[in-house]
Design an enzyme around this catalytic site. Structure first.
Site, PDB file in Angstrom:
ATOM      1  N   THR A 129       0.826  -1.211   0.000  1.00 14.92           N
ATOM      2  CA  THR A 129       0.000   0.000   0.000  1.00 14.92           C
ATOM      3  C   THR A 129       0.856   1.256   0.000  1.00 14.92           C
ATOM      4  O   THR A 129       0.474   2.275  -0.575  1.00 14.92           O
ATOM      5  CB  THR A 129      -0.914  -0.004   1.242  1.00 14.92           C
ATOM      6  OG1 THR A 129      -1.785  -1.109   1.135  1.00 14.92           O
ATOM      7  CG2 THR A 129      -1.750   1.256   1.337  1.00 14.92           C
ATOM      8  N   TYR A 183      -7.933   0.695  -4.239  1.00 12.75           N
ATOM      9  CA  TYR A 183      -6.668   1.116  -4.827  1.00 12.75           C
ATOM     10  C   TYR A 183      -5.898  -0.131  -5.223  1.00 12.75           C
ATOM     11  O   TYR A 183      -6.283  -1.259  -4.892  1.00 12.75           O
ATOM     12  CB  TYR A 183      -5.852   1.941  -3.814  1.00 12.75           C
ATOM     13  CG  TYR A 183      -5.422   1.125  -2.629  1.00 12.75           C
ATOM     14  CD1 TYR A 183      -6.286   0.898  -1.573  1.00 12.75           C
ATOM     15  CD2 TYR A 183      -4.157   0.520  -2.604  1.00 12.75           C
ATOM     16  CE1 TYR A 183      -5.913   0.096  -0.504  1.00 12.75           C
ATOM     17  CE2 TYR A 183      -3.778  -0.276  -1.534  1.00 12.75           C
ATOM     18  CZ  TYR A 183      -4.656  -0.484  -0.493  1.00 12.75           C
ATOM     19  OH  TYR A 183      -4.290  -1.280   0.558  1.00 12.75           O
ATOM     20  N   SER A 227       1.565  -7.534  -0.839  1.00 11.63           N
ATOM     21  CA  SER A 227       2.317  -8.557  -0.105  1.00 11.63           C
ATOM     22  C   SER A 227       1.547  -9.863   0.062  1.00 11.63           C
ATOM     23  O   SER A 227       2.113 -10.857   0.510  1.00 11.63           O
ATOM     24  CB  SER A 227       2.813  -8.023   1.234  1.00 11.63           C
ATOM     25  OG  SER A 227       1.764  -7.855   2.138  1.00 11.63           O
ATOM     26  N   THR A 278       1.568  -4.552   4.119  1.00  9.71           N
ATOM     27  CA  THR A 278       1.406  -4.881   5.539  1.00  9.71           C
ATOM     28  C   THR A 278       0.825  -6.274   5.775  1.00  9.71           C
ATOM     29  O   THR A 278       0.987  -6.828   6.858  1.00  9.71           O
ATOM     30  CB  THR A 278       0.514  -3.831   6.235  1.00  9.71           C
ATOM     31  OG1 THR A 278      -0.732  -3.755   5.555  1.00  9.71           O
ATOM     32  CG2 THR A 278       1.180  -2.474   6.249  1.00  9.71           C
ATOM     33  N   ASP A 279       0.175  -6.850   4.752  1.00  5.17           N
ATOM     34  CA  ASP A 279      -0.495  -8.148   4.951  1.00  5.17           C
ATOM     35  C   ASP A 279       0.463  -9.236   5.441  1.00  5.17           C
ATOM     36  O   ASP A 279       0.133 -10.008   6.339  1.00  5.17           O
ATOM     37  CB  ASP A 279      -1.144  -8.632   3.637  1.00  5.17           C
ATOM     38  CG  ASP A 279      -2.353  -7.801   3.241  1.00  5.17           C
ATOM     39  OD1 ASP A 279      -2.716  -6.875   3.988  1.00  5.17           O
ATOM     40  OD2 ASP A 279      -2.931  -8.080   2.171  1.00  5.17           O
ATOM     41  N   LYS A 286      -0.022  -8.215  12.412  1.00  4.89           N
ATOM     42  CA  LYS A 286      -1.085  -7.303  11.958  1.00  4.89           C
ATOM     43  C   LYS A 286      -2.376  -7.687  12.664  1.00  4.89           C
ATOM     44  O   LYS A 286      -2.788  -8.848  12.594  1.00  4.89           O
ATOM     45  CB  LYS A 286      -1.227  -7.407  10.434  1.00  4.89           C
ATOM     46  CG  LYS A 286      -2.180  -6.372   9.842  1.00  4.89           C
ATOM     47  CD  LYS A 286      -2.180  -6.402   8.312  1.00  4.89           C
ATOM     48  CE  LYS A 286      -3.062  -5.283   7.778  1.00  4.89           C
ATOM     49  NZ  LYS A 286      -3.070  -5.210   6.308  1.00  4.89           N
ATOM     50  N   GLU A 317      -3.425 -30.457  26.711  1.00  2.00           N
ATOM     51  CA  GLU A 317      -4.566 -31.381  26.588  1.00  2.00           C
ATOM     52  C   GLU A 317      -4.289 -32.462  25.555  1.00  2.00           C
ATOM     53  O   GLU A 317      -5.049 -33.410  25.421  1.00  2.00           O
ATOM     54  CB  GLU A 317      -5.817 -30.595  26.187  1.00  2.00           C
ATOM     55  CG  GLU A 317      -6.449 -29.831  27.335  1.00  2.00           C
ATOM     56  CD  GLU A 317      -7.763 -29.201  26.919  1.00  2.00           C
ATOM     57  OE1 GLU A 317      -8.755 -29.930  26.734  1.00  2.00           O
ATOM     58  OE2 GLU A 317      -7.784 -27.966  26.765  1.00  2.00           O
TER      59      GLU A 317
HETATM   60  N1  GLU Z   1      -2.689  -6.209   0.415  1.00  2.00           N
HETATM   61  C1  GLU Z   1      -1.778  -5.127   0.418  1.00  2.00           C
HETATM   62  C2  GLU Z   1      -0.374  -5.556   0.780  1.00  2.00           C
HETATM   63  O1  GLU Z   1      -0.126  -6.212   1.748  1.00  2.00           O
HETATM   64  C3  GLU Z   1      -2.295  -4.049   1.219  1.00  2.00           C
HETATM   65  C4  GLU Z   1      -1.866  -3.981   2.617  1.00  2.00           C
HETATM   66  C5  GLU Z   1      -0.899  -2.887   2.860  1.00  2.00           C
HETATM   67  O2  GLU Z   1       0.161  -2.760   2.282  1.00  2.00           O
HETATM   68  O3  GLU Z   1      -1.245  -2.120   3.744  1.00  2.00           O
HETATM   69  O4  GLU Z   1       0.522  -5.229   0.058  1.00  2.00           O
END
Ligand code: GLU
Length: 348
Positions: free
Chosen positions: A32, A45, A78, A111-112, A184, A305
């Site tokens: 992103t 986007y 990602s 971020t993924d 995340k 368990e």
């Molecule tokens: N799906 C995207 C990625 O991981 C968007 C998440 C992001 O970068 O915030 O590249």
């Protein structure tokens, strides 16, 4: 006279050294932070459309504090991250840090899966120098895009002497998190990154870096893994457990050649009874099964368990499932000795 010249010479040299800017490489992979939409309030986007040069140009302040060099490693969301990019990234980071070309590295990333790449690099980078991962939750064209300040902060973290020896860190939303701990936790919020078991290790406020904790587990120069000896990573699948479950996905993973399975079990890593038996069968066929939890924090305890000794299962300590998968892949690329693999989970 000679003495005065000498003093002046060393003073000049000293001030040149003091003011020499560090060289920070920005390795861009997409996400992103490099994404763009059609308008400032557009929630739809595309990730990975902005190149590294444009990312750097958007934050001219970083050129004042460091010699910045950019490289495009990939330009993907990602969710498309894969072993090839990981291996390429790890080799390039090692090359740049160990040749002395870079004093620190910033990696821009979606971020993924940032936490998985961060932990992978934490286990295979062979340098104490700073490696900082950064991204954004709002795309570059959005109102209040968080990427530029996150990038400015990341460069400052990569330049900080206090970052030396901390392993790979993730810098987002003014916080610094250790690669092993960070995850995340929110699909859209800018405060998405948390370290549920340990808390953040530092803060970075408009470039002012402060650390409060040091990661205790083995990483980077102390890690057992040598990427130079690893040509490919074996298949490890994560299988999610739930009420009224069945063994089908476990059997399919084994039939399709998984060398390892990480089970996202219920609570303290408990599978549904039929899934438990299928996992036991997988072990008999030579698959390394690591019991973990779908909860996302806390330890999955050995022989809680589930009778791990009887079934031949390993446990993940308190790694979340996506990180347990990273560690198991590296472990299986290094050894088939289950006792040794369990030891990796207790020390890395
Ligand atoms: N799906 C995207 C990625 O991981 C968007 C998440 C992001 O970068 O915030 O590249």
């Amino acid at each position: 006279m000679r003495f005065i010249c000498k003093v002046v010479f060393f003073m000049l040299l000293g001030s040149m050294v003091a003011f020499a800017k560090p060289t920070i490489y920005i390795l861009a992979t997409g996400g992103t932070i490099a994404g763009s939409g059609s308008g400032v309030l557009d929630s739809s986007y595309t990730s990975g459309t902005v190149t590294v040069d444009k990312l750097i140009a958007a934050v001219p302040e970083i050129n004042k504090i460091a010699t910045i060099k950019g490289e495009q490693i990939s330009n993907i969301g990602s969710q498309e991250m894969n072993n090839e990019v990981w291996l390429k990234l790890a080799k390039r980071v090692n090359e740049l840090l160990n040749s002395g070309k870079a004093d620190g590295i910033v990696i821009t990333h979606g971020t993924d899966t940032m936490e998985e790449t961060a932990y992978f690099l934490d286990l295979v980078v062979k340098s104490d120098k700073p490696v900082v991962m950064v991204g954004a939750m709002r795309n570059s064209g959005s109102l209040s895009a968080d990427g530029p300040l996150n990038l400015f902060n990341a460069v400052n973290v990569a330049m900080s002497k206090d970052s030396v020896g901390k392993g790979v860190v993730v810098t987002m939303n003014d916080e610094i998190h250790a690669a092993r701990e960070v995850t995340k936790t929110n699909t859209t919020g800018v405060d998405t990154f948390k370290s549920p078991n340990a808390g953040k290790i530092g803060t970075v406020f408009y470039g002012n870096v402060k650390y409060y904790m040091t990661p205790a587990r083995k990483h980077t120069t102390k890690s057992a893994f040598d990427i130079e000896k690893i040509k490919e990573l074996p298949r490890v699948d994560i299988i999610f457990s739930h009420s009224n479950d069945n063994p089908d996905f476990i059997n399919l993973a084994v039939a399709n050649g998984a060398k390892g399975i990480v089970n996202a079990g219920m609570g303290n890593g408990n599978p549904f009874p039929s899934a438990l038996e299928a996992l036991g069968e997988a072990v008999k066929k030579g698959v390394v099964v690591v019991r973990d939890s779908r909860v996302g924090s806390g330890e999955t305890t050995m022989n809680g368990e589930v009778d791990d000794t009887k079934y031949g299962f390993l446990t993940s300590d308190n790694l979340n499932v996506q990180k347990a998968r990273v560690l198991l892949m590296l472990a299986l690329a290094t050894t088939n000795d289950k006792a040794k693999i369990q030891e990796f989970f207790l020390t890395h």
